[in-house]
Scaffold this motif. Sequence first.
Motif, short mmCIF file in Angstrom:
data_model
loop_
_atom_site.label_atom_id
_atom_site.label_comp_id
_atom_site.label_asym_id
_atom_site.label_seq_id
_atom_site.Cartn_x
_atom_site.Cartn_y
_atom_site.Cartn_z
N ILE A 3 0.78 -1.10 0.12
CA ILE A 3 -0.03 0.16 -0.06
C ILE A 3 0.97 1.33 0.03
O ILE A 3 0.57 2.21 -0.70
CB ILE A 3 -1.08 -0.16 1.12
CG1 ILE A 3 -1.91 -1.06 0.98
CG2 ILE A 3 -1.74 1.22 1.27
CD1 ILE A 3 -3.13 -1.21 1.87
N GLY A 4 1.90 1.51 0.73
CA GLY A 4 2.70 2.51 0.81
C GLY A 4 3.27 2.66 -0.42
O GLY A 4 3.61 4.05 -1.10
N TYR A 5 4.04 1.58 -1.06
CA TYR A 5 4.57 1.71 -2.54
C TYR A 5 3.52 2.35 -3.38
O TYR A 5 3.90 3.15 -4.28
CB TYR A 5 5.18 0.44 -2.96
CG TYR A 5 5.32 0.13 -4.41
CD1 TYR A 5 6.56 0.97 -4.98
CD2 TYR A 5 4.45 -0.28 -5.28
CE1 TYR A 5 6.66 0.87 -6.29
CE2 TYR A 5 4.84 -0.23 -6.59
CZ TYR A 5 5.89 0.42 -7.29
OH TYR A 5 6.17 0.43 -8.43
N GLU A 6 2.33 1.62 -3.29
CA GLU A 6 1.19 2.26 -4.44
C GLU A 6 0.77 3.56 -4.16
O GLU A 6 0.66 4.27 -5.11
CB GLU A 6 0.20 1.16 -4.50
CG GLU A 6 -0.90 1.59 -5.59
CD GLU A 6 -0.49 1.33 -6.90
OE1 GLU A 6 -0.93 1.55 -7.60
OE2 GLU A 6 0.66 0.78 -7.03
N GLU A 7 1.07 4.02 -2.85
CA GLU A 7 0.54 5.50 -2.51
C GLU A 7 1.51 6.23 -3.07
O GLU A 7 1.17 7.32 -3.61
CB GLU A 7 0.28 5.43 -1.05
CG GLU A 7 -1.15 5.12 -0.68
CD GLU A 7 -2.36 5.70 -1.19
OE1 GLU A 7 -2.33 6.72 -1.00
OE2 GLU A 7 -3.31 4.95 -1.78
N LEU A 8 2.82 5.84 -2.93
CA LEU A 8 3.98 6.85 -3.44
C LEU A 8 3.90 6.93 -5.10
O LEU A 8 4.00 7.86 -5.62
CB LEU A 8 5.23 6.14 -3.20
CG LEU A 8 6.35 6.94 -3.20
CD1 LEU A 8 6.51 8.42 -2.84
CD2 LEU A 8 7.75 6.20 -2.92
N ARG A 9 3.57 5.83 -5.46
CA ARG A 9 3.36 6.03 -6.97
C ARG A 9 2.40 6.68 -7.29
O ARG A 9 2.45 7.58 -8.37
CB ARG A 9 3.19 4.43 -7.69
CG ARG A 9 3.15 4.32 -8.92
CD ARG A 9 2.65 3.05 -9.65
NE ARG A 9 1.15 3.14 -9.36
CZ ARG A 9 0.25 3.89 -10.08
NH1 ARG A 9 0.66 4.66 -10.90
NH2 ARG A 9 -0.97 3.56 -9.88
N LYS A 10 1.22 6.67 -6.83
CA LYS A 10 -0.06 7.54 -7.08
C LYS A 10 0.45 9.06 -6.95
O LYS A 10 -0.09 9.85 -7.70
CB LYS A 10 -1.23 7.04 -6.44
CG LYS A 10 -1.65 5.68 -6.98
CD LYS A 10 -2.91 5.43 -6.20
CE LYS A 10 -3.50 4.13 -6.58
NZ LYS A 10 -4.70 3.65 -5.89
N ALA A 11 0.95 9.41 -5.79
CA ALA A 11 1.48 10.46 -5.36
C ALA A 11 2.31 11.18 -6.50
O ALA A 11 2.05 12.39 -6.96
CB ALA A 11 2.04 10.71 -4.20
N ILE A 12 3.16 10.47 -6.85
CA ILE A 12 4.36 10.99 -8.11
C ILE A 12 3.46 11.38 -9.24
O ILE A 12 3.45 12.05 -10.16
CB ILE A 12 5.37 9.93 -8.13
CG1 ILE A 12 6.21 10.21 -6.90
CG2 ILE A 12 6.15 10.43 -9.33
CD1 ILE A 12 7.20 8.92 -6.80
N ALA A 13 2.42 10.33 -9.67
CA ALA A 13 1.62 10.15 -11.01
C ALA A 13 0.77 11.60 -10.92
O ALA A 13 0.54 12.33 -11.81
CB ALA A 13 1.01 8.98 -11.06
N ARG A 14 0.21 11.95 -9.81
CA ARG A 14 -0.43 13.10 -9.53
C ARG A 14 0.05 14.33 -9.68
O ARG A 14 -0.20 15.21 -10.17
CB ARG A 14 -1.21 13.07 -8.17
CG ARG A 14 -2.49 12.13 -8.11
CD ARG A 14 -3.41 12.46 -6.75
NE ARG A 14 -2.44 12.22 -5.44
CZ ARG A 14 -2.43 11.34 -4.97
NH1 ARG A 14 -3.01 10.09 -5.35
NH2 ARG A 14 -1.70 11.50 -3.74
N LYS A 15 1.54 14.29 -8.90
CA LYS A 15 2.27 15.52 -9.07
C LYS A 15 2.86 15.53 -10.44
O LYS A 15 3.07 16.90 -11.12
CB LYS A 15 3.26 15.53 -8.05
CG LYS A 15 4.00 16.67 -8.00
CD LYS A 15 5.04 16.71 -6.75
CE LYS A 15 5.67 17.98 -6.53
NZ LYS A 15 6.68 18.25 -5.37
N TYR A 16 3.34 14.81 -11.17
CA TYR A 16 4.15 14.84 -12.50
C TYR A 16 3.04 14.02 -13.53
O TYR A 16 3.63 12.74 -14.10
CB TYR A 16 5.38 14.20 -12.55
CG TYR A 16 6.30 15.00 -11.48
CD1 TYR A 16 6.77 16.30 -11.64
CD2 TYR A 16 6.63 14.37 -10.11
CE1 TYR A 16 7.54 16.85 -10.62
CE2 TYR A 16 7.51 14.84 -9.23
CZ TYR A 16 7.88 16.15 -9.29
OH TYR A 16 8.58 16.77 -8.60
N GLN A 17 2.12 14.61 -13.75
CA GLN A 17 1.30 13.89 -14.82
C GLN A 17 1.84 13.90 -16.14
O GLN A 17 2.37 14.96 -16.65
CB GLN A 17 -0.27 14.52 -14.94
CG GLN A 17 -1.09 14.76 -13.54
CD GLN A 17 -2.36 15.20 -13.87
OE1 GLN A 17 -2.86 15.59 -14.85
NE2 GLN A 17 -3.10 15.31 -12.67
#
Length: 148
Positions: A124-138
């Motif tokens: 979950i932590g890994y996926e949340e980090l991936r999603k945060a990066i994807a939101r910030k750098y679309q």
Amino acid sequence: NGFWPSRLIGLRQAWESKAINDLRDSYGQEWTYDDRKMLEYTGQAGFLFSVVVVQWACVIQARTRRLSILQRPLNNIALNVSLVLETAIAVLIIYLPGTDQGFQLAPLWPLWWLPGLAFSLVLIGYEELRKAIARKYQGSWIDKETAF
């Protein structure tokens, strides 16, 4: 007590032998056939429960591509029922009498659920980090290449 990985190589024949009731582990403790089978069945039950717990993490994370699990409520009734049902079936299979013969599983202490839970938290932590990066750098590499 326990068996180091180096001790496990070539141990299968002695492990499965009902005639050997004094098999020594890596620490010098002797294991009877029934004790060895109980250890094996407990390990298999722990693995089953860990798979179920990791499936919780995967299905909860897979609901959205970019939103955090905190941004999207768990309002899918079918998903919620399936998570509860899957868990209930796993608990029944592990804890019902007779599963030691049919499924080769033994009951677990609740403390032994923690390795699966810990691994789920890592996922979950890994996926949340991936999603945060994807939101910030679309449109970035991580957004394009790691989306499913």
